[in-house]
Design an enzyme around this catalytic site. Sequence first.
Site, PDB file in Angstrom:
ATOM      1  N   LYS A 156       0.878  -1.177   0.000  1.00 30.38           N
ATOM      2  CA  LYS A 156       0.000   0.000   0.000  1.00 30.38           C
ATOM      3  C   LYS A 156       0.913   1.223   0.000  1.00 30.38           C
ATOM      4  CE  LYS A 156      -4.066   1.796   2.423  1.00 30.38           C
ATOM      5  NZ  LYS A 156      -4.895   2.081   1.253  1.00 30.38           N
TER       6      LYS A 156
HETATM    7  N1  PMP Z   1      -7.859  -1.629  -2.932  1.00 31.70           N
HETATM    8  C1  PMP Z   1      -7.327  -0.399  -2.876  1.00 31.70           C
HETATM    9  C2  PMP Z   1      -6.632   0.139  -4.067  1.00 31.70           C
HETATM   10  C3  PMP Z   1      -7.419   0.360  -1.704  1.00 31.70           C
HETATM   11  O1  PMP Z   1      -6.902   1.593  -1.636  1.00 31.70           O
HETATM   12  C4  PMP Z   1      -8.104  -0.169  -0.589  1.00 31.70           C
HETATM   13  C5  PMP Z   1      -8.241   0.648   0.668  1.00 31.70           C
HETATM   14  N2  PMP Z   1      -7.138   0.476   1.521  1.00 31.70           N
HETATM   15  C6  PMP Z   1      -8.645  -1.462  -0.689  1.00 31.70           C
HETATM   16  C7  PMP Z   1      -8.501  -2.157  -1.883  1.00 31.70           C
HETATM   17  C8  PMP Z   1      -9.333  -2.107   0.481  1.00 31.70           C
HETATM   18  O2  PMP Z   1      -8.391  -2.459   1.459  1.00 31.70           O
HETATM   19  P1  PMP Z   1      -8.772  -2.491   2.996  1.00 31.70           P
HETATM   20  O3  PMP Z   1      -9.998  -3.296   3.126  1.00 31.70           O
HETATM   21  O4  PMP Z   1      -7.594  -3.145   3.654  1.00 31.70           O
HETATM   22  O5  PMP Z   1      -8.969  -1.095   3.438  1.00 31.70           O
END
Ligand code: PMP
Length: 306
Positions: A156
């Site tokens: 991320k």
């Molecule tokens: N995909 C992307 C590109 C994101 O930015 C997010 C948000 N963090 C998610 C999926 C979902 O991830 P999470 O459930 O861990 O927040």
Amino acid sequence: MNTAFLWHNGQFKPWAEATCHVSTHALHYGSSVFEGERVYATPKGPAYFRLAEHTARLFESANVYGIEIGYSPEQINAACLELIRVNRMASAYVRPIVFRGAGGLGVLPQEGAPVDVAIMALNWGAYLGEAVEKGADVCVSSWNRPAPNTLPSWAKAGGNYLSSQLIAAEARRGGYDEGIALGHNGLLSEGAGENLFLVKKGKLLTPPTSAGILAGITRDSVIALAADLGLQLEERDLPREALYSADEIFMTGTAAEITPVRSVDRKNVGNGTPGPITRALQQAFFGLFDGRTEDRRGWLEYVDVV
Ligand code: PMP
């Protein structure tokens, strides 16, 4: 949106005092990794949802880019918890970020170049507004997700969100709430900031973690909750047209939570209102925070306000 205090390089500071220099490496080269976390108001006080997993992903993301965080996961968790206490918050969206700081403008940072670590807590409601109730209108983006072995999608990282910005901006320009991107191979990947689920004949379908997606923590939670509800689920490659024949579609993310999709490219999904499986999963998910769903896996980490 902002709060009185944030945590920056080991200290709590007034919001306005946590600044950085224009030569900050991350500004030039996208060299940041971050998390998005939620604190929910529960009957037993504010509680983080899956804090340990978010912190673990932050360290994994940093490791991909060789960024040395300089604090232990326990220190980051403790700072996250304390931040909610010092700001006296009942609920929050929390944003820890680790980035290469000011220390030279070469693409490859010098040995020992500074790394900044900050944690912000924000007052933030539903990410896609009333769509969490009514359903979102989405489009398939003309932008693809980065191909494997280009920008690593499991990390991320700040730079990945240039792709998300293109997808979201195109969608908003077209009058949509959000855009869904295809992967390099033309198969379904994910939204600009959400993972994607479809329901077909009572079965949940979601693209695999190899589909150029972020391995979402909400995605993982929904997979577990679906098993608790006795729902069938398959992680598998899905073509774009699966969107147009799905009975239900929803998107998941820390910010988006579980947001139903009511139309794709102006075509209704099902009858154009959130379907029963989406509703059942929303109920199970949001029930974790008001006590209707048992927290069987210890996902809630209470802030312990004194
Ligand atoms: N995909 C992307 C590109 C994101 O930015 C997010 C948000 N963090 C998610 C999926 C979902 O991830 P999470 O459930 O861990 O927040």
